[in-house]
Design an enzyme around this catalytic site. Sequence first.
Site, short mmCIF file in Angstrom:
data_model
loop_
_atom_site.label_atom_id
_atom_site.label_comp_id
_atom_site.label_asym_id
_atom_site.label_seq_id
_atom_site.Cartn_x
_atom_site.Cartn_y
_atom_site.Cartn_z
N HIS A 170 0.81 -1.23 0.00
CA HIS A 170 0.00 0.00 0.00
C HIS A 170 0.85 1.28 0.00
CE1 HIS A 170 -3.64 -2.27 0.35
NE2 HIS A 170 -3.34 -2.77 1.54
N ASP A 206 -3.04 -10.58 -2.76
CA ASP A 206 -3.63 -10.12 -1.50
C ASP A 206 -5.11 -9.78 -1.75
OD1 ASP A 206 -2.51 -8.77 1.31
OD2 ASP A 206 -4.28 -7.74 0.53
N HIS A 208 -6.63 -7.26 -0.93
CA HIS A 208 -6.80 -5.82 -1.19
C HIS A 208 -5.90 -5.38 -2.33
CE1 HIS A 208 -7.63 -6.64 3.11
NE2 HIS A 208 -8.74 -5.98 2.81
ZN LIG Z 1 -4.73 -7.20 2.41
#
Ligand SMILES: [Zn+2]
Length: 354
Positions: A170, A206, A208
Amino acid sequence: MNRALVVRSEACLLHVPSAEIWVGVRTPGTELPERATRIEQTLRAAGHRVRDAAAHDDDVLLRVHDPRLVEHLRTVHGRWMASGIPELVGQDRVVPYLMPTAGMLDGLPEREPVAVHAAAGRWCYDTMTLVGPGTWEAARGAVDVTLTAVDAVGGGEPLVYALARPPGHHVTRSAYGGSCYLNNAAVAAQALRDAGHDRVAVVDVDAHHGNGTQALFYDRADVLYASLHVDPGAGWFPHYAGFADETGRGAGAGANLNLPLPEGTEDGRWLEALDRIASAVGAFGASALVVSLGVDAAADDPESPLQVTHDGYERAGARLAELGLPTVAVQEGGYHLDTIGSLVEVTLRGLAGP
Ligand SMILES: [Zn+2]
């Protein structure tokens, strides 16, 4: 059975977030040191070889991230502790309270604020990603783990797993968040480029979307970023990125592939998307692969919006192994302590090939 080489570091255990603050509420948080110890125990028991990370300089790291972000992370907890805030309000973790958004600045230059509690929001985009006394050492240790894994691939290992903690996908060039501080997968991709691979693919499994990795390579034709993840358009983190129409920009046009999936997606549809991604990696002509190995898409994960099984993860690994590329698998999310190790292990079993 073929087995992976596993790279780990004691430093990765030093980050103890103590909490996450979500919609203003302090919760215990799930990105715990025990995640790494559970994974390592399982992989050792399964017979994988384990190696300690070697120290590396900042060269690759400083080309992936804004050097000011790196310096901020290195120093901010010490500045916070010296600022009087811990005594004043009882907060010993760095938490932003103000983020200088584009709308706030409205064209004004983005200055580095004097107050450390304001500087905290200059480089961090959420309130969930707290910095404590060992955060820098752990994040930097995860970079060493990743670079050691890339070295091992260069030395002829076909599959190396970087037991990186905290995770990284991220983090953009100049902003951290989402329980991530430095982007390990991006460091791996850049280091593989530097090692002579003309084209590198990053496949992110993942649950996300890896908005940081996407942003870092969005303008580049030499690194493909491909991700299957829960649909941010249905209200999931990272909310502002991960949509199917984000396909790259400029020289990077066509080198970004997002396959957002509905909440509750099970193995069949998840593996169909993974198959599309594997085909795209083949068509891209990559000579090395980075897998952002989050196992929080598993049905029993407390953070999971998806319903992938152990068998699903193993088959995903096997499909990517068919590409026949030297592979660095980098740990991302995964929060269910009782199954995180076995989910990683079955994925590596698939990635190791028949
Ligand atoms: Zn995640």
